[in-house]
Design a protein around this motif. Structure first.
Motif, PDB file in Angstrom:
ATOM      1  N   VAL A 190      11.275 -15.399 -38.799  1.00 53.12           N
ATOM      2  CA  VAL A 190      10.048 -16.125 -38.450  1.00 53.12           C
ATOM      3  C   VAL A 190      10.392 -17.576 -38.114  1.00 53.12           C
ATOM      4  CG1 VAL A 190       7.828 -16.969 -39.307  1.00 53.12           C
ATOM      5  CG2 VAL A 190       8.577 -14.647 -39.859  1.00 53.12           C
ATOM      6  N   VAL A 191      11.214 -18.193 -38.952  1.00 51.28           N
ATOM      7  CA  VAL A 191      11.605 -19.585 -38.718  1.00 51.28           C
ATOM      8  C   VAL A 191      12.426 -19.693 -37.440  1.00 51.28           C
ATOM      9  CG1 VAL A 191      12.927 -21.528 -39.642  1.00 51.28           C
ATOM     10  CG2 VAL A 191      11.517 -20.145 -41.176  1.00 51.28           C
ATOM     11  N   ALA A 192      13.318 -18.729 -37.204  1.00 46.41           N
ATOM     12  CA  ALA A 192      14.131 -18.746 -35.986  1.00 46.41           C
ATOM     13  C   ALA A 192      13.246 -18.662 -34.747  1.00 46.41           C
ATOM     14  CB  ALA A 192      15.127 -17.588 -36.008  1.00 46.41           C
ATOM     15  N   GLY A 193      12.251 -17.788 -34.777  1.00 45.23           N
ATOM     16  CA  GLY A 193      11.334 -17.674 -33.647  1.00 45.23           C
ATOM     17  C   GLY A 193      10.550 -18.952 -33.422  1.00 45.23           C
ATOM     18  N   ALA A 194      10.101 -19.567 -34.512  1.00 45.54           N
ATOM     19  CA  ALA A 194       9.355 -20.817 -34.397  1.00 45.54           C
ATOM     20  C   ALA A 194      10.244 -21.927 -33.834  1.00 45.54           C
ATOM     21  CB  ALA A 194       8.805 -21.226 -35.761  1.00 45.54           C
ATOM     22  N   LEU A 195      11.505 -21.962 -34.250  1.00 44.35           N
ATOM     23  CA  LEU A 195      12.439 -22.961 -33.735  1.00 44.35           C
ATOM     24  C   LEU A 195      12.672 -22.772 -32.235  1.00 44.35           C
ATOM     25  CD1 LEU A 195      15.118 -23.152 -36.577  1.00 44.35           C
ATOM     26  CD2 LEU A 195      13.500 -24.935 -35.909  1.00 44.35           C
ATOM     27  N   LEU A 196      12.765 -21.522 -31.793  1.00 48.58           N
ATOM     28  CA  LEU A 196      12.952 -21.267 -30.362  1.00 48.58           C
ATOM     29  C   LEU A 196      11.766 -21.764 -29.550  1.00 48.58           C
ATOM     30  CD1 LEU A 196      14.530 -17.676 -30.389  1.00 48.58           C
ATOM     31  CD2 LEU A 196      15.649 -19.827 -29.775  1.00 48.58           C
ATOM     32  N   VAL A 197      10.563 -21.546 -30.060  1.00 48.23           N
ATOM     33  CA  VAL A 197       9.361 -22.016 -29.362  1.00 48.23           C
ATOM     34  C   VAL A 197       9.349 -23.544 -29.314  1.00 48.23           C
ATOM     35  CG1 VAL A 197       6.843 -22.086 -29.400  1.00 48.23           C
ATOM     36  CG2 VAL A 197       8.032 -19.970 -29.984  1.00 48.23           C
ATOM     37  N   ALA A 198       9.662 -24.169 -30.441  1.00 50.63           N
ATOM     38  CA  ALA A 198       9.675 -25.631 -30.490  1.00 50.63           C
ATOM     39  C   ALA A 198      10.728 -26.211 -29.551  1.00 50.63           C
ATOM     40  CB  ALA A 198       9.927 -26.105 -31.923  1.00 50.63           C
ATOM     41  N   LEU A 199      11.919 -25.622 -29.546  1.00 52.34           N
ATOM     42  CA  LEU A 199      12.980 -26.105 -28.670  1.00 52.34           C
ATOM     43  C   LEU A 199      12.621 -25.914 -27.201  1.00 52.34           C
ATOM     44  CD1 LEU A 199      16.142 -24.859 -30.602  1.00 52.34           C
ATOM     45  CD2 LEU A 199      15.370 -27.221 -30.325  1.00 52.34           C
ATOM     46  N   LEU A 200      11.978 -24.795 -26.885  1.00 49.71           N
ATOM     47  CA  LEU A 200      11.557 -24.557 -25.504  1.00 49.71           C
ATOM     48  C   LEU A 200      10.519 -25.585 -25.075  1.00 49.71           C
ATOM     49  CD1 LEU A 200      11.645 -22.867 -22.944  1.00 49.71           C
ATOM     50  CD2 LEU A 200       9.931 -21.345 -23.959  1.00 49.71           C
ATOM     51  N   ALA A 201       9.573 -25.895 -25.952  1.00 47.53           N
ATOM     52  CA  ALA A 201       8.551 -26.896 -25.628  1.00 47.53           C
ATOM     53  C   ALA A 201       9.188 -28.264 -25.405  1.00 47.53           C
ATOM     54  CB  ALA A 201       7.518 -26.975 -26.754  1.00 47.53           C
ATOM     55  N   LEU A 202      10.160 -28.624 -26.250  1.00 49.42           N
ATOM     56  CA  LEU A 202      10.849 -29.900 -26.081  1.00 49.42           C
ATOM     57  C   LEU A 202      11.658 -29.927 -24.788  1.00 49.42           C
ATOM     58  CD1 LEU A 202      12.094 -30.538 -29.737  1.00 49.42           C
ATOM     59  CD2 LEU A 202      10.273 -31.751 -28.536  1.00 49.42           C
ATOM     60  N   LEU A 203      12.275 -28.802 -24.448  1.00 47.77           N
ATOM     61  CA  LEU A 203      13.053 -28.731 -23.208  1.00 47.77           C
ATOM     62  C   LEU A 203      12.152 -28.880 -21.992  1.00 47.77           C
ATOM     63  CD1 LEU A 203      15.711 -28.211 -21.740  1.00 47.77           C
ATOM     64  CD2 LEU A 203      15.254 -25.750 -21.925  1.00 47.77           C
ATOM     65  N   VAL A 204      11.003 -28.224 -22.018  1.00 48.17           N
ATOM     66  CA  VAL A 204      10.044 -28.346 -20.918  1.00 48.17           C
ATOM     67  C   VAL A 204       9.580 -29.786 -20.776  1.00 48.17           C
ATOM     68  CG1 VAL A 204       7.716 -27.703 -20.170  1.00 48.17           C
ATOM     69  CG2 VAL A 204       9.287 -25.946 -20.996  1.00 48.17           C
ATOM     70  N   GLU A 205       9.291 -30.424 -21.900  1.00 43.47           N
ATOM     71  CA  GLU A 205       8.891 -31.838 -21.880  1.00 43.47           C
ATOM     72  C   GLU A 205       9.991 -32.701 -21.267  1.00 43.47           C
ATOM     73  OE1 GLU A 205       6.813 -35.512 -23.081  1.00 43.47           O
ATOM     74  OE2 GLU A 205       6.154 -33.432 -22.813  1.00 43.47           O
ATOM     75  N   ALA A 206      11.237 -32.464 -21.669  1.00 41.24           N
ATOM     76  CA  ALA A 206      12.353 -33.256 -21.158  1.00 41.24           C
ATOM     77  C   ALA A 206      12.543 -33.054 -19.656  1.00 41.24           C
ATOM     78  CB  ALA A 206      13.634 -32.903 -21.906  1.00 41.24           C
ATOM     79  N   VAL A 207      12.420 -31.815 -19.199  1.00 41.16           N
ATOM     80  CA  VAL A 207      12.572 -31.531 -17.771  1.00 41.16           C
ATOM     81  C   VAL A 207      11.489 -32.234 -16.962  1.00 41.16           C
ATOM     82  CG1 VAL A 207      12.427 -29.710 -16.036  1.00 41.16           C
ATOM     83  CG2 VAL A 207      13.782 -29.354 -18.091  1.00 41.16           C
ATOM     84  N   LEU A 208      10.260 -32.190 -17.445  1.00 40.34           N
ATOM     85  CA  LEU A 208       9.161 -32.830 -16.719  1.00 40.34           C
ATOM     86  C   LEU A 208       9.289 -34.355 -16.734  1.00 40.34           C
ATOM     87  CD1 LEU A 208       6.131 -30.587 -17.745  1.00 40.34           C
ATOM     88  CD2 LEU A 208       7.288 -30.704 -15.536  1.00 40.34           C
ATOM     89  N   VAL A 209       9.812 -34.910 -17.816  1.00 38.02           N
ATOM     90  CA  VAL A 209      10.062 -36.363 -17.842  1.00 38.02           C
ATOM     91  C   VAL A 209      11.104 -36.725 -16.789  1.00 38.02           C
ATOM     92  CG1 VAL A 209      11.083 -38.236 -19.202  1.00 38.02           C
ATOM     93  CG2 VAL A 209       9.381 -36.723 -20.239  1.00 38.02           C
ATOM     94  N   LEU A 210      12.152 -35.899 -16.681  1.00 37.14           N
ATOM     95  CA  LEU A 210      13.187 -36.145 -15.673  1.00 37.14           C
ATOM     96  C   LEU A 210      12.614 -36.024 -14.265  1.00 37.14           C
ATOM     97  CD1 LEU A 210      16.148 -36.642 -14.985  1.00 37.14           C
ATOM     98  CD2 LEU A 210      16.521 -34.163 -15.138  1.00 37.14           C
ATOM     99  N   VAL A 211      11.799 -34.984 -14.038  1.00 37.71           N
ATOM    100  CA  VAL A 211      11.157 -34.810 -12.734  1.00 37.71           C
ATOM    101  C   VAL A 211      10.274 -36.004 -12.416  1.00 37.71           C
ATOM    102  CG1 VAL A 211       9.481 -33.424 -11.455  1.00 37.71           C
ATOM    103  CG2 VAL A 211      11.262 -32.301 -12.783  1.00 37.71           C
ATOM    104  N   ASP A 212       9.558 -36.485 -13.421  1.00 34.71           N
ATOM    105  CA  ASP A 212       8.688 -37.650 -13.230  1.00 34.71           C
ATOM    106  C   ASP A 212       9.487 -38.863 -12.773  1.00 34.71           C
ATOM    107  OD1 ASP A 212       6.695 -39.530 -13.308  1.00 34.71           O
ATOM    108  OD2 ASP A 212       6.434 -39.508 -15.477  1.00 34.71           O
ATOM    109  N   ARG A 213      10.609 -39.101 -13.432  1.00 33.58           N
ATOM    110  CA  ARG A 213      11.418 -40.276 -13.087  1.00 33.58           C
ATOM    111  C   ARG A 213      12.038 -40.151 -11.699  1.00 33.58           C
ATOM    112  NH1 ARG A 213      14.655 -41.492 -18.800  1.00 33.58           N
ATOM    113  NH2 ARG A 213      12.800 -42.086 -20.015  1.00 33.58           N
ATOM    114  N   VAL A 214      12.438 -38.945 -11.337  1.00 39.05           N
ATOM    115  CA  VAL A 214      13.095 -38.755 -10.051  1.00 39.05           C
ATOM    116  C   VAL A 214      12.098 -38.785  -8.896  1.00 39.05           C
ATOM    117  CG1 VAL A 214      14.407 -37.111  -8.646  1.00 39.05           C
ATOM    118  CG2 VAL A 214      15.024 -37.481 -11.038  1.00 39.05           C
ATOM    119  N   CYS A 215      10.925 -38.189  -9.117  1.00 40.13           N
ATOM    120  CA  CYS A 215       9.963 -38.006  -8.019  1.00 40.13           C
ATOM    121  C   CYS A 215       8.877 -39.070  -7.962  1.00 40.13           C
ATOM    122  CB  CYS A 215       9.298 -36.633  -8.141  1.00 40.13           C
ATOM    123  SG  CYS A 215      10.454 -35.248  -8.043  1.00 40.13           S
ATOM    124  N   SER A 216       8.813 -39.942  -8.936  1.00 40.77           N
ATOM    125  CA  SER A 216       7.729 -40.920  -8.968  1.00 40.77           C
ATOM    126  C   SER A 216       7.710 -41.778  -7.705  1.00 40.77           C
ATOM    127  CB  SER A 216       7.876 -41.831 -10.188  1.00 40.77           C
ATOM    128  OG  SER A 216       6.901 -42.858 -10.154  1.00 40.77           O
TER     129      SER A 216
END
Length: 228
Positions: A190-216
């Motif tokens: 259960v904890v492993a699954g929750a960690l995967l979801v949290a890490l995926l959400a953080l990765l998506v956030e990081a990718v969109l921040v990078l896209v924002d900086r590049v495409c702004s």
């Protein structure tokens, strides 16, 4: 062995990642559901918000109506769909429920971003003879871009985190790892699954921040070097 040690052991066990029910397969399902919901929400919310922000009418009503969706739990919406004819339509109920959840931040931020554009700048652009389309594309949209991206990041993270509800109705995604752990009383899973979801959400956030900086459109440009 502690829960965290057990979760790490689960995550580093190769057999838990392989096969139809493995973590890679569940990750692909999670990304598919989240991506489809976010894309549909953008197609619905952004044109409406940008247009209403441009003309300056009807936006407040649209924002208030969309925000009603925030008061309704996503699982409750999904439960209603599951007692309708859509219950046998695969991921459709989950995607629709997530779209309703993602529209409010997208619509609100895009509309507010358009309306917060400095009116003096807008009037100056009009005075230069810009048409409505030119004003929208060259002035309003670039200046509203930061708020628009803020709404996109917020919606994306919320959708990725909430897409685990697909498991509640027998669909795929990383939520299946969590529910399987609950069903077998396997707390480390259960904890492993929750960690995967949290890490995926953080990765998506990081990718969109990078896209924002590049495409702004407001990003400083390097000056062209003069050649002799």
């Amino acid at each position: 062995m502690g829960v965290l040690d057990g979760a790490w052991s689960w995550l580093t066990t190769e057999s838990n990642w392989a096969g139809e029910n493995g973590a890679w397969s569940r990750l692909a399902e999670h990304l598919y559901v989240s991506g489809a919901a976010l894309a549909l929400a953008c197609l619905i919310a952004l044109p409406v918000a940008l247009y209403l922000g441009h003309i300056g009418r009807g936006g407040a009503l649209a924002v208030n109506v969309s925000n009603v969706g925030r008061a309704v739990p996503v699982f409750a919406v999904l439960a209603l769909f599951m007692v309708s004819p859509l219950r046998s339509a695969g991921y459709v109920p989950t995607v629709v429920a997530l779209v309703l959840f993602a529209v409010p931040p997208l619509l609100t931020n895009a509309y507010v971003g358009m309306r917060e554009v400095d009116r003096a700048v807008v009037e100056a652009a009009r005075g230069m003879g810009m048409s409505g389309r030119q004003l929208f594309a060259r002035v309003e949209l670039p200046l509203a871009y930061p708020m628009l991206m803020t709404g996109l990041r917020s919606a994306a993270v919320q959708v990725v985190a909430t897409a685990t509800i697909a498991a509640m109705v027998g669909q795929g995604g990383l939520g299946r790892i969590i529910t399987a752990g609950f069903n077998t009383y396997n707390t480390p899973q259960v904890v492993a699954g929750a960690l995967l979801v949290a890490l995926l959400a953080l990765l998506v956030e990081a990718v969109l921040v990078l896209v924002d900086r590049v495409c702004s459109p407001l990003r400083p440009r390097r000056p062209l070097r003069k050649t002799v």
